[in-house]
Write a protein that holds these residues in place. Structure first.
Motif, mmCIF file in Angstrom:
data_model
loop_
_atom_site.group_PDB
_atom_site.id
_atom_site.type_symbol
_atom_site.label_atom_id
_atom_site.label_comp_id
_atom_site.label_asym_id
_atom_site.label_seq_id
_atom_site.Cartn_x
_atom_site.Cartn_y
_atom_site.Cartn_z
ATOM 1 N N LYS A 71 0.877 -1.182 0.000
ATOM 2 C CA LYS A 71 0.000 0.000 0.000
ATOM 3 C C LYS A 71 0.905 1.220 0.000
ATOM 4 O O LYS A 71 1.857 1.264 0.771
ATOM 5 C CB LYS A 71 -0.898 0.028 1.245
ATOM 6 C CG LYS A 71 -2.227 -0.701 1.053
ATOM 7 C CD LYS A 71 -3.183 -0.431 2.194
ATOM 8 C CE LYS A 71 -4.274 -1.485 2.277
ATOM 9 N NZ LYS A 71 -5.223 -1.476 1.174
ATOM 10 N N PHE A 74 4.681 1.081 0.706
ATOM 11 C CA PHE A 74 5.056 0.070 1.687
ATOM 12 C C PHE A 74 4.655 -1.339 1.273
ATOM 13 O O PHE A 74 3.497 -1.606 0.975
ATOM 14 C CB PHE A 74 4.452 0.409 3.058
ATOM 15 C CG PHE A 74 5.000 -0.442 4.156
ATOM 16 C CD1 PHE A 74 6.306 -0.254 4.611
ATOM 17 C CD2 PHE A 74 4.251 -1.472 4.697
ATOM 18 C CE1 PHE A 74 6.840 -1.069 5.597
ATOM 19 C CE2 PHE A 74 4.778 -2.293 5.692
ATOM 20 C CZ PHE A 74 6.073 -2.087 6.134
ATOM 21 N N HIS A 111 0.286 -7.747 7.892
ATOM 22 C CA HIS A 111 -0.890 -7.705 7.010
ATOM 23 C C HIS A 111 -1.278 -9.124 6.555
ATOM 24 O O HIS A 111 -1.173 -9.457 5.366
ATOM 25 C CB HIS A 111 -0.585 -6.827 5.791
ATOM 26 C CG HIS A 111 -1.492 -5.642 5.650
ATOM 27 N ND1 HIS A 111 -1.577 -4.660 6.604
ATOM 28 C CD2 HIS A 111 -2.363 -5.266 4.668
ATOM 29 C CE1 HIS A 111 -2.449 -3.732 6.215
ATOM 30 N NE2 HIS A 111 -2.947 -4.085 5.039
ATOM 31 N N GLU A 115 -7.299 -9.047 2.092
ATOM 32 C CA GLU A 115 -8.097 -7.822 2.245
ATOM 33 C C GLU A 115 -8.710 -7.837 3.640
ATOM 34 O O GLU A 115 -8.820 -8.895 4.249
ATOM 35 C CB GLU A 115 -9.264 -7.843 1.236
ATOM 36 C CG GLU A 115 -9.337 -6.726 0.228
ATOM 37 C CD GLU A 115 -9.237 -5.329 0.785
ATOM 38 O OE1 GLU A 115 -8.464 -4.566 0.203
ATOM 39 O OE2 GLU A 115 -9.901 -4.976 1.785
ATOM 40 N N ARG A 122 -8.369 -3.750 13.870
ATOM 41 C CA ARG A 122 -8.832 -2.752 14.852
ATOM 42 C C ARG A 122 -9.723 -3.409 15.916
ATOM 43 O O ARG A 122 -9.684 -3.021 17.080
ATOM 44 C CB ARG A 122 -9.516 -1.571 14.149
ATOM 45 C CG ARG A 122 -8.489 -0.625 13.516
ATOM 46 C CD ARG A 122 -9.100 0.636 12.950
ATOM 47 N NE ARG A 122 -9.881 0.424 11.747
ATOM 48 C CZ ARG A 122 -9.372 0.331 10.512
ATOM 49 N NH1 ARG A 122 -8.078 0.423 10.309
ATOM 50 N NH2 ARG A 122 -10.161 0.142 9.461
ATOM 51 N N LEU A 148 -4.802 7.346 9.078
ATOM 52 C CA LEU A 148 -4.135 6.700 7.933
ATOM 53 C C LEU A 148 -2.691 7.180 7.776
ATOM 54 O O LEU A 148 -1.798 6.387 7.476
ATOM 55 C CB LEU A 148 -4.945 6.912 6.654
ATOM 56 C CG LEU A 148 -6.250 6.093 6.631
ATOM 57 C CD1 LEU A 148 -7.119 6.477 5.439
ATOM 58 C CD2 LEU A 148 -5.979 4.575 6.631
ATOM 59 N N MET A 151 -0.635 5.434 10.437
ATOM 60 C CA MET A 151 -0.339 4.035 10.102
ATOM 61 C C MET A 151 0.709 3.941 8.993
ATOM 62 O O MET A 151 1.568 3.069 9.005
ATOM 63 C CB MET A 151 -1.621 3.291 9.696
ATOM 64 C CG MET A 151 -2.568 3.022 10.850
ATOM 65 S SD MET A 151 -1.779 2.294 12.309
ATOM 66 C CE MET A 151 -1.385 0.656 11.702
ATOM 67 N N GLU A 152 0.639 4.880 8.047
ATOM 68 C CA GLU A 152 1.634 4.907 6.980
ATOM 69 C C GLU A 152 3.028 5.170 7.558
ATOM 70 O O GLU A 152 4.028 4.611 7.110
ATOM 71 C CB GLU A 152 1.227 6.020 5.999
ATOM 72 C CG GLU A 152 1.861 5.915 4.650
ATOM 73 C CD GLU A 152 1.333 7.008 3.715
ATOM 74 O OE1 GLU A 152 0.112 7.285 3.729
ATOM 75 O OE2 GLU A 152 2.165 7.586 3.001
ATOM 76 N N PRO A 155 5.556 2.044 10.409
ATOM 77 C CA PRO A 155 6.687 1.115 10.294
ATOM 78 C C PRO A 155 8.032 1.789 10.601
ATOM 79 O O PRO A 155 8.984 1.142 11.035
ATOM 80 C CB PRO A 155 6.637 0.659 8.829
ATOM 81 C CG PRO A 155 5.222 0.876 8.408
ATOM 82 C CD PRO A 155 4.781 2.110 9.153
ATOM 83 N N GLU A 190 -11.827 3.078 5.811
ATOM 84 C CA GLU A 190 -11.501 2.293 4.607
ATOM 85 C C GLU A 190 -12.414 2.643 3.429
ATOM 86 O O GLU A 190 -12.379 1.956 2.402
ATOM 87 C CB GLU A 190 -11.604 0.793 4.912
ATOM 88 C CG GLU A 190 -10.848 0.335 6.161
ATOM 89 C CD GLU A 190 -9.331 0.544 6.077
ATOM 90 O OE1 GLU A 190 -8.819 0.790 4.964
ATOM 91 O OE2 GLU A 190 -8.669 0.463 7.135
HETATM 92 N N1 LIG Z 1 1.050 2.954 3.430
HETATM 93 C C1 LIG Z 1 0.729 2.186 4.466
HETATM 94 N N2 LIG Z 1 1.684 1.635 5.225
HETATM 95 C C2 LIG Z 1 1.370 0.845 6.269
HETATM 96 N N3 LIG Z 1 0.099 0.540 6.630
HETATM 97 C C3 LIG Z 1 -0.895 1.044 5.908
HETATM 98 C C4 LIG Z 1 -0.657 1.892 4.792
HETATM 99 N N4 LIG Z 1 -1.835 2.247 4.255
HETATM 100 C C5 LIG Z 1 -2.789 1.648 5.004
HETATM 101 N N5 LIG Z 1 -2.243 0.929 6.015
HETATM 102 C C6 LIG Z 1 -2.954 0.118 7.014
HETATM 103 O O1 LIG Z 1 -3.662 -0.882 6.285
HETATM 104 C C7 LIG Z 1 -5.056 -0.843 6.623
HETATM 105 C C8 LIG Z 1 -5.898 -1.248 5.433
HETATM 106 O O2 LIG Z 1 -5.633 -2.595 5.086
HETATM 107 P P1 LIG Z 1 -6.727 -3.442 4.279
HETATM 108 O O3 LIG Z 1 -6.299 -4.852 4.202
HETATM 109 O O4 LIG Z 1 -7.101 -2.749 3.023
HETATM 110 O O5 LIG Z 1 -7.952 -3.359 5.316
HETATM 111 P P2 LIG Z 1 -9.491 -3.089 4.989
HETATM 112 O O6 LIG Z 1 -9.907 -4.012 3.916
HETATM 113 O O7 LIG Z 1 -10.179 -3.258 6.280
HETATM 114 O O8 LIG Z 1 -9.587 -1.786 4.320
HETATM 115 C C9 LIG Z 1 -5.293 0.572 7.111
HETATM 116 O O9 LIG Z 1 -6.369 0.651 8.015
HETATM 117 C C10 LIG Z 1 -3.976 0.916 7.804
HETATM 118 O O10 LIG Z 1 -3.996 0.443 9.140
#
Ligand SMILES: Nc1ncnc2c1ncn2[C@@H]1O[C@H](COP(=O)(O)OP(=O)(O)O)[C@@H](O)[C@H]1O
Ligand SMILES: [Mg+2]
Length: 210
Positions: A71, A74, A111, A115, A122, A148, A151-152, A155, A190
């Protein structure tokens, strides 16, 4: 567009159905006390949450992903090291606020699912806070963009997410409104905003009455 059990071929329609069905499951997790016998902070519990939310929608519900995903810039844990990383995260301590946040950040780096990681994790995080610290997360106190971005950043540096979570902890662990509103906000993070959880709750209680 993900392959799904509903045989939906249109991504907007899939997003809508995914929201409707899985939000109802999130309601059931609370109303039917489904996490009360689950250990806080384990991979099993996270897989359980993910399975309950998405089992009617995706074959991969509750199962570890078999593809690499990214995402933004990352890349989450490589599939080849996913299980090993998850075992290490599972072993992380979770006695203090800082330890719990560090564990959440590492779980996000793993992760585990194709999906639905954000929404499942959470609920998993909130469960750890409830069991270990007798606190719940009031997600309505955390702004979407702030969350968001934090979270980005996490790391590299987890200060931002730590500050946000610290400001959102509440003692109201038995208050279903805190939980329900939290689910709505978590979905909003999301991009899922088609169904208000209070309307789905009325449907949920109707089907229990029958
Ligand atoms: N660039 C990023 N780097 C790290 N974590 C991220 C990044 N963007 C989003 N996230 C995390 O990933 C989550 C989304 O993951 P995802 O599998 O798509 O979950 P959902 O389907 O519930 O949307 C976000 O809520 C956030 O915690
Ligand atoms: Mg997503």
């Amino acid at each position: 567009m993900l392959e799904n059990k509903l045989n939906i071929k249109n991504s907007a329609e899939l997003a809508r159905e995914e929201e409707r069905i899985s939000k109802q499951k999130a309601i059931a997790l609370f109303e039917q006390d489904m996490l009360s016998d689950k250990e806080a902070g384990t991979l099993d519990t996270l897989m359980f949450i993910h399975r309950i939310l998405f089992e009617d929608i995706y074959d991969f519900a509750g199962k570890l992903r078999t593809v690499n995903i990214a995402k933004g810039n990352f890349r989450f844990a490589h599939v080849m090291y996913l299980e090993q990383s998850l075992r290490a995260v599972e072993m992380m301590p979770q006695s203090t606020f800082d330890e719990i946040v560090a564990k959440y950040v590492e779980m996000n780096i793993c992760h585990p699912f194709r999906e639905g990681n954000g929404r499942a994790a959470r609920i998993w995080l909130d469960h750890i806070f409830r069991v270990r610290l007798k606190k719940a997360v009031d997600w309505s106190l955390i702004n979407k963009d702030d969350y968001l971005l934090a979270m980005e950043r996490s790391p590299v540096r987890s200060t931002e997410i730590s500050v946000l979570l610290k400001g959102a902890l509440t003692d109201r662990i038995d208050d279903r409104e805190v939980y329900m509103k939290g689910v709505d906000i978590s979905y909003y993070y999301e991009g899922y905003t088609a169904f208000d959880i209070n309307e789905l709750r009325q449907d949920h209680s109707k089907c229990l009455d029958q």
